[in-house]
Write a protein that holds these residues in place. Structure first.
Motif, PDB file in Angstrom:
ATOM      1  N   ALA A 135       3.976  13.708   6.650  1.00 38.61           N
ATOM      2  CA  ALA A 135       3.948  14.058   8.180  1.00 38.61           C
ATOM      3  C   ALA A 135       2.549  14.230   8.525  1.00 38.61           C
ATOM      4  O   ALA A 135       1.736  15.037   8.480  1.00 38.61           O
ATOM      5  N   ILE A 136       2.035  13.792   9.921  1.00 43.99           N
ATOM      6  CA  ILE A 136       0.580  13.444  10.396  1.00 43.99           C
ATOM      7  C   ILE A 136       1.258  14.053  11.563  1.00 43.99           C
ATOM      8  O   ILE A 136       1.335  12.786  12.337  1.00 43.99           O
ATOM      9  N   VAL A 137       0.507  14.708  11.667  1.00 42.72           N
ATOM     10  CA  VAL A 137       0.606  15.293  13.626  1.00 42.72           C
ATOM     11  C   VAL A 137      -1.111  15.147  14.334  1.00 42.72           C
ATOM     12  O   VAL A 137      -1.967  16.675  13.703  1.00 42.72           O
ATOM     13  N   THR A 138      -0.845  14.878  15.540  1.00 43.43           N
ATOM     14  CA  THR A 138      -1.337  15.069  16.158  1.00 43.43           C
ATOM     15  C   THR A 138      -2.431  15.858  17.034  1.00 43.43           C
ATOM     16  O   THR A 138      -1.483  16.206  17.927  1.00 43.43           O
ATOM     17  N   GLY A 139      -3.485  16.699  17.602  1.00 39.93           N
ATOM     18  CA  GLY A 139      -2.882  17.148  18.273  1.00 39.93           C
ATOM     19  C   GLY A 139      -3.070  18.306  18.045  1.00 39.93           C
ATOM     20  O   GLY A 139      -1.730  19.542  18.760  1.00 39.93           O
ATOM     21  N   ALA A 140      -2.927  18.767  16.921  1.00 38.97           N
ATOM     22  CA  ALA A 140      -1.720  19.536  16.413  1.00 38.97           C
ATOM     23  C   ALA A 140      -2.688  21.630  16.148  1.00 38.97           C
ATOM     24  O   ALA A 140      -1.419  22.346  15.583  1.00 38.97           O
ATOM     25  N   SER A 141      -3.731  21.479  16.518  1.00 35.11           N
ATOM     26  CA  SER A 141      -4.039  22.628  17.121  1.00 35.11           C
ATOM     27  C   SER A 141      -3.859  24.008  18.115  1.00 35.11           C
ATOM     28  O   SER A 141      -3.801  25.385  17.718  1.00 35.11           O
ATOM     29  N   SER A 142      -2.486  23.116  18.643  1.00 34.69           N
ATOM     30  CA  SER A 142      -2.242  24.546  19.909  1.00 34.69           C
ATOM     31  C   SER A 142      -1.256  24.201  20.483  1.00 34.69           C
ATOM     32  O   SER A 142      -0.788  22.671  20.494  1.00 34.69           O
ATOM     33  N   GLY A 143       0.209  24.802  20.949  1.00 32.09           N
ATOM     34  CA  GLY A 143       1.214  23.960  22.194  1.00 32.09           C
ATOM     35  C   GLY A 143       1.940  23.137  21.310  1.00 32.09           C
ATOM     36  O   GLY A 143       2.231  24.472  20.073  1.00 32.09           O
ATOM     37  N   LEU A 144       2.239  22.215  21.766  1.00 28.77           N
ATOM     38  CA  LEU A 144       3.349  21.433  21.372  1.00 28.77           C
ATOM     39  C   LEU A 144       2.761  21.133  20.268  1.00 28.77           C
ATOM     40  O   LEU A 144       3.752  20.841  19.146  1.00 28.77           O
TER      41      LEU A 144
END
Length: 254
Positions: free
Chosen positions: A15-24
Motif C-alpha cells: 500500500a502507498i499512502v500519500t500525506g503520511a507524515s502526520s495526522g490521518l
C-alpha cells in the motif's frame, strides 16, 4: 467456517499512502501495516516519514519512506517505481495528501487557488495514474475527499471545496474506466471533522460553533477513518467501487 475478519487482512499486499507524515495519513498507514500490508510512506516532510517507518517496523511491519511532492507528476512516478523496486508490486493507493485554505473568494489569488488544486486534485490524479499503470494484480484506490465537497461549514473554502468535489467526480470516472477492465476498484471517503494539524489552525471557537451539526457529539478519531480505509482497501470491500463513503458523525445529514 469462514471468518469474515480474514477478509480485512492485507497480507502480501503493498500500500502507498500519500500525506503520511502526520495526522490521518499516519493513522491510516499504521492501520494498513497492522493489517499485514507493506507500506510505502509518501510525503514532502521526509524527516517525519522516517519516524513513522520506524514505528511500523517496531510493530513488526515493513515500510519504505519516499519523499514525494504529489503536485509533481515525475515525483509520483518515482514513488511508484520505488514501491516496485522495494516490494515488487502495488495493490493499494490512498490519496491522502492535501492542503486547505480559508480565503474569501474576493481576495483569493490565482496562485493560492492553483496551489490547492495542484495538490488536492491534480496530485491525486498523477499519483493514481502512476500507480494504476503498475497495479498488475488489480487493486484499490482510495481518494480522501471531504464533507466540504458535499456541504458548507461556514468558512470561505472555494478552492478546497472545488478540489475535494473534483476528487469525487474523478473517483466515479476512474472506477468505470478501470474496475471492469483492470480489476482496480476506485472509491472515495469524505471525512468530517477530525483532530488534525489542519483543524488546529481553525479560529478559536469555530468547531464549537458548528458542533450542533454533529449527530455524534464529538470530532472523529483517527482510527475511525483508518478503519473505513481498511474496508475499502481489503477484500471486505471487494464489491464496492465508484462510491463515496461519508465518515462524518452525521454532519452532512443536518
Amino acid at each position: 467456517m469462514e471468518n469474515v475478519l480474514d477478509h480485512f487482512r492485507l497480507d502480501g499486499r503493498v500500500a502507498i499512502v500519500t500525506g503520511a507524515s502526520s495526522g490521518l495519513g499516519a493513522d491510516t498507514a499504521l492501520a494498513l501495516a497492522d493489517a499485514g500490508a507493506d507500506v510505502v510512506l509518501a510525503a514532502r516532510r521526509a524527516d517525519r516519514l522516517g519516524d513513522l517507518a520506524e514505528r511500523i517496523v517496531n510493530r513488526g511491519g515493513r515500510a519504505l519512506a519516499v519523499s514525494t511532492d504529489v503536485a509533481d507528476p515525475d515525483a509520483c512516478t518515482r514513488a511508484s517505481e520505488a514501491a516496485l523496486e522495494q516490494f515488487g508490486r502495488i495493490d493499494v493507493l490512498v490519496n491522502n495528501a492535501g492542503i486547505g485554505t480559508a480565503v474569501p473568494a474576493s481576495r483569493e489569488t490565482p496562485a493560492q487557488f492553483r496551489e490547492v488544486l495542484d495538490v488536492n486534485l491534480s496530485g491525486a490524479y498523477w499519483m493514481t495514474q502512476a500507480c494504476g499503470m503498475r497495479m498488475e494484480h488489480g487493486g484499490s484506490v482510495i481518494n480522501i475527499s471531504s464533507v466540504i465537497a458535499l456541504t458548507t461549514a461556514g468558512l470561505p473554502q472555494a478552492a478546497y471545496a472545488a478540489s475535494k468535489a473534483g476528487l469525487i467526480g474523478m473517483t466515479r470516472d476512474l472506477a468505470q474506466q478501470w474496475t471492469g477492465r483492470k480489476g482496480i476498484r476506485v472509491n472515495a471517503i469524505a471525512p468530517g471533522f477530525f483532530q488534525t494539524e489542519m483543524t488546529a489552525q481553525y479560529r478559536p471557537g469555530y468547531l464549537e460553533s458548528i458542533s450542533p451539526r454533529f449527530l455524534v457529539p464529538r470530532t472523529g478519531h483517527g482510527y475511525e477513518l483508518a478503519a473505513a480505509v481498511l474496508f475499502l482497501a481489503s477484500d471486505a470491500g471487494g464489491y464496492v467501487t465508484g462510491q463515496t463513503l461519508t465518515v462524518d458523525g452525521g454532519f452532512t445529514t443536518t
